[in-house]
Design a protein around this motif. Structure first.
Motif, PDB file in Angstrom:
ATOM      1  N   SER A  97      -4.315   5.274  -2.356  1.00 34.88           N
ATOM      2  CA  SER A  97      -3.540   6.183  -1.514  1.00 34.88           C
ATOM      3  C   SER A  97      -4.199   7.563  -1.468  1.00 34.88           C
ATOM      4  O   SER A  97      -4.810   8.017  -2.444  1.00 34.88           O
TER       5      SER A  97
ATOM      6  N   HIS B  55       0.823  -1.215   0.000  1.00 35.61           N
ATOM      7  CA  HIS B  55       0.000   0.000   0.000  1.00 35.61           C
ATOM      8  C   HIS B  55       0.856   1.264   0.000  1.00 35.61           C
ATOM      9  O   HIS B  55       0.318   2.373  -0.086  1.00 35.61           O
ATOM     10  N   LEU B  56       2.175   1.114   0.090  1.00 34.53           N
ATOM     11  CA  LEU B  56       3.053   2.279   0.204  1.00 34.53           C
ATOM     12  C   LEU B  56       3.490   2.803  -1.161  1.00 34.53           C
ATOM     13  O   LEU B  56       3.790   2.010  -2.072  1.00 34.53           O
ATOM     14  N   PRO B  57       3.558   4.124  -1.349  1.00 32.13           N
ATOM     15  CA  PRO B  57       4.191   4.665  -2.559  1.00 32.13           C
ATOM     16  C   PRO B  57       5.629   4.160  -2.672  1.00 32.13           C
ATOM     17  O   PRO B  57       6.288   3.886  -1.650  1.00 32.13           O
TER      18      PRO B  57
ATOM     19  N   VAL C 147      -2.687  10.317  -1.601  1.00 28.36           N
ATOM     20  CA  VAL C 147      -1.781  11.299  -2.203  1.00 28.36           C
ATOM     21  C   VAL C 147      -2.533  12.133  -3.238  1.00 28.36           C
ATOM     22  O   VAL C 147      -3.158  11.601  -4.167  1.00 28.36           O
TER      23      VAL C 147
ATOM     24  N   GLU D 210      -3.016   1.594  -9.696  1.00 30.90           N
ATOM     25  CA  GLU D 210      -1.884   2.473  -9.413  1.00 30.90           C
ATOM     26  C   GLU D 210      -1.970   3.776 -10.194  1.00 30.90           C
ATOM     27  O   GLU D 210      -2.617   3.845 -11.260  1.00 30.90           O
TER      28      GLU D 210
ATOM     29  N   VAL E 291       2.273   5.137  -7.026  1.00 30.61           N
ATOM     30  CA  VAL E 291       1.399   5.398  -5.882  1.00 30.61           C
ATOM     31  C   VAL E 291       0.149   4.530  -6.030  1.00 30.61           C
ATOM     32  O   VAL E 291      -0.524   4.584  -7.062  1.00 30.61           O
ATOM     33  N   PRO E 292      -0.181   3.701  -5.033  1.00 29.17           N
ATOM     34  CA  PRO E 292      -1.406   2.899  -5.118  1.00 29.17           C
ATOM     35  C   PRO E 292      -2.635   3.786  -5.307  1.00 29.17           C
ATOM     36  O   PRO E 292      -2.719   4.896  -4.768  1.00 29.17           O
TER      37      PRO E 292
ATOM     38  N   GLU F  79      -0.798  14.949   1.170  1.00 30.29           N
ATOM     39  CA  GLU F  79      -1.962  14.163   1.554  1.00 30.29           C
ATOM     40  C   GLU F  79      -2.863  14.995   2.461  1.00 30.29           C
ATOM     41  O   GLU F  79      -2.399  15.963   3.093  1.00 30.29           O
TER      42      GLU F  79
END
Length: 635
Positions: free
Chosen positions: A47, A15-17, A49, A76, A43-44, A98
């Motif tokens: 996310s 799940h992390l960028p 972001v 993604e 980036v998922p 974010e």
């Protein structure tokens, strides 16, 4: 990534960028000064972001530039930014905007607090290492213990140097500790290596690295008495030329081992320097004119330290075709480069700090002699400050690979884990890096945190051109550390599938053991084929063949996918596709992993586990048996 070593439970990391500096994220892997380089961030889609900025520090001053969305998939969002290579080492990081606040993405991972620039990603504009090094699989040979040639002249009545203690190849045990240890002489030679190259071919290696071949007063030969000739006990100059011809005829590479930090006290330079105060060699060492005493490696008086403040020393090592570094790279020998012994101490003594300029000087000499030459440094602790400086092109990555792998797979004698055959006494096995208390057993979170900590402080380029190893002539054997064939298979799996150049110490593939460097310098048991661990040899052959067959294992990035104390799961991704790797030190519950880039099914490429298929929720289940090592192709 925050500190995964603090979490005792298993957890997914997909799940992390992500960005790692590999070709998937930085298509231009060898930029020139002044270039503008495109970089990507994955980036998922789930996310939070909203925006991404890239921060660089041209000429030391921070600069921010907005990234833009390059493409979207079902799972993604790929952001694209541009970085100008303003300085020879250009650093960059990403600011993730974010709703809850900003986070940084650096080479250490995603963090919600400010961190120093030392963990920023790096673009390096110095000349890159040779292209062949990315495909190298290195095999380290300690010449005295590898093979004696069929026409070796040493027999029962052969005259040996006064220091040598003659040993029977098949019967005399290696003395792991004691005054006789460096003088045990078994009689291996360079022609013996030439005659056994078929074994290396079957194993799947393509680069031969020899520990020193110069004349000396020991069988380890790090106390050279000359740099101008090959030890006659190894067959002399002609034998090295024959070995080089045979290695190169197979399309392989041959590397030598040079001591830039010291010579032996019997070296012709030191003999002249210590016997004549007016000799030109006097300035090559740290000799006290009043007491006659001299600086030596760690106080060992047989190894006087070289003074790199000396112009004459620099000339002898690097200038002209007969210079120490150059002559052996030229015909008829044609070495393809050098491993530099004690590179971490070279040029360092009190206030003398010549290490970085010496490294650049030696690299220039190697590349100036042959543009495809390689220069790799020995470094036994934190190597990160000595790379990315136009000098050493990589290091022996003991701290960022060997030590964490050992600590994770170390045989457990506590009664709470996977004690295996051969594990007795391993709890007392000394840490070869000198850390008190021996080898401590740690969980996978601590292992990944250690690997990331060292990887984050160097460029991706330096990381992948460093040698990853499970042991060497200076350490215990991996079989002794892990205590079982099953544990060794997991270790070799990591060696073959993680980024970096795999280096194998001769005999590890046979399951040989040893509790320290000297004890591990075991003569190869060519006379006892029945003693070979055929299952371990088969694992080495299959895993090295897999590395050679799958470009992602040589050129792909590294993305950690899942951790629990006994399990490591990671992806090797490149523009050509992706591989999923599972390593378990003991059996556990199956791992349910969402978010993998899998379409339909993923065939198993090593380990024999079933084909992977995602369920209706897009979750893939990885098997829970162990110890095990498995590889699947995702796309």
């Amino acid at each position: 990534m925050t500190d995964p070593g603090r979490r005792p439970d298993g957890h997914s990391l997909l799940h992390l960028p992500h960005h790692d500096g590999s070709a998937t994220y930085v298509p231009e892997q060898a930029p020139a000064l002044g270039d503008t380089v495109v970089v990507f961030v994955r980036v998922p889609a789930v996310s939070p972001v909203r925006r991404v900025f890239v921060r660089t520090t041209p000429d030391g001053e921070p600069h921010f530039a907005a990234a833009r969305i390059d493409r979207r998939t079902d799972h993604e969002v790929w952001w694209r930014a541009e970085v100008q290579v303003r300085n020879p080492v250009t650093t960059y990081r990403f600011l993730l905007d974010e709703p809850g606040g900003n986070r940084w993405l650096t080479a250490l991972g995603v963090v919600g607090h400010d961190v120093p620039d030392s963990t920023d990603f790096r673009l390096v504009a110095y000349e890159p290492p040779p292209a062949w090094a990315r495909d190298a699989i290195v095999y380290q040979i300690f010449p005295d213990r590898f093979a004696r040639s069929s026409d070796a002249t040493r027999g029962a009545g052969a005259e040996l140097p006064d220091w040598a203690i003659s040993c029977d190849w098949a019967r005399t045990p290696v003395i792991g500790r004691g005054p006789e240890t460096p003088y045990q002489y078994y009689g291996g030679d360079l022609d013996g290596i030439t005659e056994r190259l078929d074994h290396l071919d079957r194993l799947g290696v393509n680069t031969v690295y020899l520990t020193p071949f110069f004349p000396a007063r020991s069988t380890h030969r790090y106390d050279a008495t000359s740099f101008d000739r090959v030890d006659p006990l190894l067959g002399g100059d002609a034998a090295l030329a024959r070995l080089a011809d045979a290695v190169h005829a197979r399309g392989w590479r041959l590397l030598g081992d040079i001591t830039s930090n010291h010579t032996g006290d019997g070296h012709e330079w030191f003999v002249d320097a210590s016997s004549d105060r007016h000799a030109p060699e006097r300035e090559l060492y740290y000799l006290d004119d009043v007491t006659g005493d001299y600086e030596s490696w760690k106080g060992v008086k047989t190894l006087p330290k070289l003074n790199w403040g000396s112009t004459e020393l620099r000339r002898r090592f690097t200038e002209g075709p007969d210079a120490v570094l150059r002559r052996w790279l030229l015909p008829p020998y044609g070495l393809d480069g050098w491993r530099v012994d004690v590179a971490n101490m070279t040029g360092r003594r009190g206030r003398d700090a010549y290490t970085h300029e010496v490294a650049a000087l030696l690299r220039a000499a190697v590349v100036g002699t042959r543009p495809d030459g390689l220069l790799v440094a020995e470094h036994g602790h934190d190597h990160t400050g000595d790379l990315d400086r136009d000098g050493w092109q990589g290091t022996m990555n003991y701290t960022g690979f060997t030590d964490p792998v050992w600590s994770w797979l170390r045989a457990d004698n506590s009664g709470t884990g996977d004690a295996g055959a051969g594990a007795a006494g391993v709890g007392d096995l000394p840490n070869f890096l000198g850390v008190p208390g021996g080898i401590r057993r740690r969980d996978a979170g601590a292992v990944v945190a250690t690997m990331n900590a060292f990887r984050a402080l160097v460029s991706w380029r330096s990381y992948v051109h460093s040698w990853q190893l499970l042991g060497s002539h200076d350490s215990a054997r991996i079989r002794t550390v892990v205590g079982s064939a099953a544990g060794q298979e997991v270790a070799v799996g990591l060696l073959a599938t993680m980024p970096g150049t795999p280096m194998i110490f001769a005999g590890d593939e046979l399951g040989l053991d040893g509790v320290n460097g000297e004890d591990s310098r075991t003569p190869m048991p060519w006379h006892r084929l029945e003693s070979w661990d055929e299952a371990t040899l088969g694992a080495y052959r299959s895993l090295l063949a897999l590395r050679a067959a799958e470009p992602e294992l040589r050129y792909g990035g590294l993305r950690w996918a899942y951790l629990d104390p006994d399990t490591l799961v990671f992806l090797r991704e490149a523009p050509t596709g992706a591989l999923l790797v599972l390593a378990r030190r003991v059996a556990g519950v199956p791992v349910r992993l969402p978010g993998l880039p899998i379409a339909g099914y993923a065939p198993n490429r090593y380990g024999g586990a079933p084909t992977l298929r995602a369920d209706g929720d897009g979750v893939v289940t990885l098997p829970g048996d162990g110890p095990t090592f498995q590889v699947w192709r995702l796309s």
